[in-house]
Design an enzyme around this catalytic site. Structure first.
Site, mmCIF file in Angstrom:
data_model
loop_
_atom_site.group_PDB
_atom_site.id
_atom_site.type_symbol
_atom_site.label_atom_id
_atom_site.label_comp_id
_atom_site.label_asym_id
_atom_site.label_seq_id
_atom_site.Cartn_x
_atom_site.Cartn_y
_atom_site.Cartn_z
ATOM 1 N N ASP A 67 0.816 -1.220 0.000
ATOM 2 C CA ASP A 67 0.000 0.000 0.000
ATOM 3 C C ASP A 67 0.848 1.268 0.000
ATOM 4 O O ASP A 67 2.063 1.222 0.184
ATOM 5 C CB ASP A 67 -0.967 0.009 1.207
ATOM 6 C CG ASP A 67 -0.318 -0.518 2.487
ATOM 7 O OD1 ASP A 67 0.923 -0.527 2.574
ATOM 8 O OD2 ASP A 67 -1.055 -0.915 3.407
ATOM 9 N N ASN A 136 -7.470 -2.832 14.460
ATOM 10 C CA ASN A 136 -8.869 -3.063 14.070
ATOM 11 C C ASN A 136 -9.010 -4.273 13.150
ATOM 12 O O ASN A 136 -10.077 -4.510 12.592
ATOM 13 C CB ASN A 136 -9.459 -1.809 13.397
ATOM 14 C CG ASN A 136 -8.746 -1.457 12.087
ATOM 15 O OD1 ASN A 136 -7.790 -2.117 11.685
ATOM 16 N ND2 ASN A 136 -9.209 -0.418 11.412
ATOM 17 N N HIS A 138 -7.308 -4.760 10.275
ATOM 18 C CA HIS A 138 -7.053 -4.550 8.844
ATOM 19 C C HIS A 138 -5.763 -5.241 8.417
ATOM 20 O O HIS A 138 -4.858 -5.454 9.219
ATOM 21 C CB HIS A 138 -7.060 -3.052 8.464
ATOM 22 C CG HIS A 138 -5.860 -2.257 8.862
ATOM 23 N ND1 HIS A 138 -5.923 -0.892 9.105
ATOM 24 C CD2 HIS A 138 -4.555 -2.581 9.062
ATOM 25 C CE1 HIS A 138 -4.719 -0.441 9.408
ATOM 26 N NE2 HIS A 138 -3.872 -1.444 9.395
ATOM 27 N N GLU A 143 -9.764 -2.145 5.285
ATOM 28 C CA GLU A 143 -10.353 -1.806 6.580
ATOM 29 C C GLU A 143 -11.631 -2.602 6.825
ATOM 30 O O GLU A 143 -12.297 -3.015 5.867
ATOM 31 C CB GLU A 143 -10.692 -0.304 6.596
ATOM 32 C CG GLU A 143 -9.501 0.629 6.385
ATOM 33 C CD GLU A 143 -8.655 0.805 7.652
ATOM 34 O OE1 GLU A 143 -8.643 -0.077 8.515
ATOM 35 O OE2 GLU A 143 -7.999 1.859 7.763
HETATM 36 C C1 F6R Z 1 1.531 -1.521 6.160
HETATM 37 C C2 F6R Z 1 0.179 -2.064 6.234
HETATM 38 C C3 F6R Z 1 -0.607 -2.058 7.503
HETATM 39 C C4 F6R Z 1 0.218 -2.349 8.746
HETATM 40 C C5 F6R Z 1 -0.652 -2.318 9.992
HETATM 41 C C6 F6R Z 1 0.159 -2.507 11.259
HETATM 42 O O1 F6R Z 1 2.045 -1.630 4.850
HETATM 43 O O2 F6R Z 1 -0.320 -2.485 5.243
HETATM 44 O O3 F6R Z 1 -1.643 -3.003 7.384
HETATM 45 O O4 F6R Z 1 0.815 -3.616 8.616
HETATM 46 O O5 F6R Z 1 -1.312 -1.095 10.063
HETATM 47 O O6 F6R Z 1 1.022 -1.429 11.418
HETATM 48 P P1 F6R Z 1 2.165 -1.441 12.527
HETATM 49 O O7 F6R Z 1 3.109 -2.527 12.140
HETATM 50 O O8 F6R Z 1 2.804 -0.086 12.437
HETATM 51 O O9 F6R Z 1 1.493 -1.707 13.823
#
Ligand code: F6R
Length: 241
Positions: A67, A136, A138, A143
């Site tokens: 992403d 959450n 995702h 989401e």
């Molecule tokens: C990042 C991504 C997100 C993160 C998730 C956890 O490329 O796609 O899904 O993996 O938000 O983020 P952290 O590791 O910062 O807790």
């Protein structure tokens, strides 16, 4: 879904790097799906160390990131382009033309999404997809919602995610509200999936992604349907299992 519980963030990072190393050793042209965020940082540090020690060669490896924020230029310090460059790509021998990250500054974001999906297909699909998980539930920026998209698409970030990601920005207002993300189809089509999580903040998401129910309210729960999904988590993230 195989769940491996380790004692610490550092053990999680080592084990994750072991999985990446063995995929590349088995196939030097492996196609990796990569994630950003805090979770995989330790794994990237470990991969760079192994590259410097001559234990792993990225020369023929292809990568696709999950992403990117919309309208954040690639050289912005909080863009995922910048993250990947500074945490991994600048320190290994992956070839720039083999690196793929959705362009958040594309003139036509919808076209960029379909271009990205085509590139993944042309590369033969993803051999190993690395994932973190949002508190959450995702994955990527898919989401919680009534329905989830299959293909790469534009997404509006939820208040939870904006809040969580504001720690990287000077203020909540500066967090981009939209992003481009690979869809659930591209993720689920990966031959192998490795999801990492650490810390108590992820415990609830880990519980609801692995409790035998599949729901779009917890996008990561769909991974229970994947034939080769491994989850490596530390004991804090495993606290509610
Ligand atoms: C990042 C991504 C997100 C993160 C998730 C956890 O490329 O796609 O899904 O993996 O938000 O983020 P952290 O590791 O910062 O807790």
């Amino acid at each position: 879904m195989k769940i491996i519980i380790v004692q610490s963030y550092s053990e999680m990072s080592q084990e994750a790097a072991d999985v990446v190393t063995s995929i590349i050793k088995a196939n030097n042209r492996a196609v990796l799906g990569l994630a950003t965020g805090s979770t995989p940082e330790g794994m990237y540090v470990e991969l760079v160390k192994r590259f410097r020690n001559g234990l792993i060669d990225f020369q023929e490896v292809v990568s696709f990131n999950l992403d990117e924020y919309l309208n954040l230029p690639p050289d912005h310090r909080q863009s995922y382009h910048y993250y990947m460059k500074t945490k991994l790509f600048d320190h290994i021998n992956i070839r720039p033309e083999k690196v793929n990250i959705p362009s958040g500054s594309a003139e036509n974001p919808e076209l960029e999404c379909s271009r990205y999906d085509r590139k993944i297909i042309e590369a033969g699909g993803i051999n190993l997809q690395i994932l973190g998980i949002g508190s959450n539930g995702h994955i990527g920026f898919n989401e919680p919602a009534d329905a989830l998209s299959i293909n790469t698409h534009l997404v509006e970030l939820t208040p939870d995610t904006l809040q969580a990601n504001s720690r990287f920005f000077e203020s909540l207002e500066q967090v981009p509200k939209k992003a481009i993300t690979m869809g659930m189809g591209s993720i689920m089509s990966a031959k192998k999936i490795l999801l990492l999580a650490s810390g108590t903040g992820k415990a609830r998401a880990i519980k609801s992604m692995s409790d035998g129910i599949v729901t779009t309210a917890v996008p990561a729960s769909l991974l229970q349907l994947h034939h080769d999904a491994t989850v490596i988590i530390d004991s804090d993230a495993a606290a509610l299992l």
